[in-house]
Design a protein around this motif. Structure first.
Motif, mmCIF file in Angstrom:
data_model
loop_
_atom_site.group_PDB
_atom_site.id
_atom_site.type_symbol
_atom_site.label_atom_id
_atom_site.label_comp_id
_atom_site.label_asym_id
_atom_site.label_seq_id
_atom_site.Cartn_x
_atom_site.Cartn_y
_atom_site.Cartn_z
ATOM 1 N N ALA A 1 44.890 35.004 49.659
ATOM 2 C CA ALA A 1 44.107 35.292 48.874
ATOM 3 C C ALA A 1 44.638 36.738 48.090
ATOM 4 N N LYS A 2 44.599 36.666 46.947
ATOM 5 C CA LYS A 2 45.111 37.929 46.277
ATOM 6 C C LYS A 2 43.964 38.554 45.422
ATOM 7 N N ARG A 3 43.741 39.686 45.755
ATOM 8 C CA ARG A 3 42.707 40.289 44.837
ATOM 9 C C ARG A 3 43.249 40.498 43.772
ATOM 10 N N VAL A 4 42.474 40.598 42.111
ATOM 11 C CA VAL A 4 43.208 40.559 41.001
ATOM 12 C C VAL A 4 43.333 42.064 40.781
ATOM 13 N N SER A 5 42.423 42.937 40.906
ATOM 14 C CA SER A 5 42.280 44.292 40.628
ATOM 15 C C SER A 5 43.273 45.058 41.596
ATOM 16 N N ASP A 6 43.896 44.863 42.605
ATOM 17 C CA ASP A 6 44.919 45.864 43.176
ATOM 18 C C ASP A 6 46.067 44.962 43.665
ATOM 19 N N GLY A 7 45.953 43.682 43.524
ATOM 20 C CA GLY A 7 47.227 42.551 44.097
ATOM 21 C C GLY A 7 47.336 42.732 45.764
ATOM 22 N N ARG A 8 46.048 43.252 46.457
ATOM 23 C CA ARG A 8 45.990 43.168 47.999
ATOM 24 C C ARG A 8 46.070 41.636 48.388
ATOM 25 N N LEU A 9 46.829 41.356 49.458
ATOM 26 C CA LEU A 9 46.911 40.242 50.052
ATOM 27 C C LEU A 9 45.736 39.969 51.083
ATOM 28 N N TYR A 10 44.946 38.715 51.160
ATOM 29 C CA TYR A 10 44.228 38.793 52.281
ATOM 30 C C TYR A 10 44.440 37.115 52.982
ATOM 31 N N SER A 11 43.834 36.943 54.371
ATOM 32 C CA SER A 11 43.851 35.748 54.716
ATOM 33 C C SER A 11 42.957 34.877 53.727
ATOM 34 N N PRO A 12 42.760 33.549 53.706
ATOM 35 C CA PRO A 12 41.777 33.053 52.902
ATOM 36 C C PRO A 12 40.274 33.304 53.324
ATOM 37 N N ARG A 13 40.231 33.502 54.756
ATOM 38 C CA ARG A 13 39.055 33.605 55.453
ATOM 39 C C ARG A 13 38.464 35.096 54.984
ATOM 40 N N VAL B 1 45.000 32.119 32.249
ATOM 41 C CA VAL B 1 43.904 31.184 32.220
ATOM 42 C C VAL B 1 42.632 32.115 31.609
ATOM 43 N N GLU B 2 42.003 31.541 30.650
ATOM 44 C CA GLU B 2 40.688 32.144 30.256
ATOM 45 C C GLU B 2 39.452 31.504 30.667
ATOM 46 N N ILE B 3 38.726 32.283 31.452
ATOM 47 C CA ILE B 3 37.453 31.863 31.937
ATOM 48 C C ILE B 3 36.170 32.174 31.439
ATOM 49 N N GLU B 4 35.340 31.401 30.934
ATOM 50 C CA GLU B 4 34.385 31.755 30.193
ATOM 51 C C GLU B 4 33.149 32.021 31.213
ATOM 52 N N VAL B 5 32.690 33.340 31.015
ATOM 53 C CA VAL B 5 31.560 33.560 32.171
ATOM 54 C C VAL B 5 30.179 33.994 31.634
ATOM 55 N N VAL B 6 29.227 33.756 32.380
ATOM 56 C CA VAL B 6 27.796 33.957 31.645
ATOM 57 C C VAL B 6 27.415 35.343 32.081
ATOM 58 N N HIS B 7 27.713 35.863 33.424
ATOM 59 C CA HIS B 7 27.236 37.204 33.918
ATOM 60 C C HIS B 7 28.648 38.064 33.800
ATOM 61 N N TYR B 8 28.416 39.407 34.248
ATOM 62 C CA TYR B 8 29.554 40.564 34.065
ATOM 63 C C TYR B 8 30.241 39.877 35.482
ATOM 64 N N VAL B 9 31.657 40.261 35.686
ATOM 65 C CA VAL B 9 32.516 40.009 36.604
ATOM 66 C C VAL B 9 33.178 41.165 37.031
ATOM 67 N N ASP B 10 32.939 41.713 38.167
ATOM 68 C CA ASP B 10 33.732 42.991 38.771
ATOM 69 C C ASP B 10 34.993 42.608 39.285
ATOM 70 N N ASP B 11 36.191 42.891 38.407
ATOM 71 C CA ASP B 11 37.462 42.459 39.046
ATOM 72 C C ASP B 11 37.937 42.738 40.514
ATOM 73 N N SER B 12 37.072 43.811 41.166
ATOM 74 C CA SER B 12 37.376 43.933 42.563
ATOM 75 C C SER B 12 36.804 42.747 43.205
ATOM 76 N N ASN B 13 36.157 41.744 42.745
ATOM 77 C CA ASN B 13 35.532 40.478 43.234
ATOM 78 C C ASN B 13 36.141 39.308 42.892
ATOM 79 N N LEU B 14 37.226 39.577 42.138
ATOM 80 C CA LEU B 14 37.975 38.367 41.372
ATOM 81 C C LEU B 14 39.356 38.215 42.340
#
Length: 107
Positions: free
Chosen positions: A85-97, A59-72
């Motif tokens: 919840a899976k962080r895109v930058s490193d694949g780490r899994l988290y609970s949704p909360r 999926v391509e997402i149009e953004v207005v501001h810079y996006v830090d991939d560690s926050n995606l």
């Protein structure tokens, strides 16, 4: 992330490596201040079709501001009903909360 003229894009690639379908998946991030990304990932471009085992989705997402991939993050429900919840930058899994807390998004 790619940029073209005035528009910036984030491209997220998802691959279902599980043995069952992923019925729900969203890309979520707090971008800047109160701006958020919340886009559906689906095997049906523009629809809501589940992601089958072995299926790759982009999926391509149009953004207005810079996006830090560690926050995606990709928030998804697995075929057993578990929420993750899976962080895109490193694949780490988290609970949704915990993923929402790390991403800086609201519940």
């Amino acid at each position: 992330m790619t940029a073209s003229s005035e528009k910036q894009w984030v491209t997220v690639h998802a691959y279902n490596t599980s043995s069952g379908p992923v019925p729900v998946a969203n890309v979520i991030s707090n971008v800047s201040g109160n701006d958020n990304i919340n886009e559906v990932l689906s095997a049906d471009d523009g629809g809501f079709k589940e992601i089958a085992p072995g299926t790759k989705v982009e999926v391509e997402i149009e953004v207005v501001h810079y996006v830090d991939d560690s926050n995606l993050f990709v928030f998804f429900v697995d075929h057993r009903g578990g929420q993750w919840a899976k962080r895109v930058s490193d694949g780490r899994l988290y609970s949704p909360r915990k993923g929402r807390a790390v991403a800086g998004t609201r519940d």
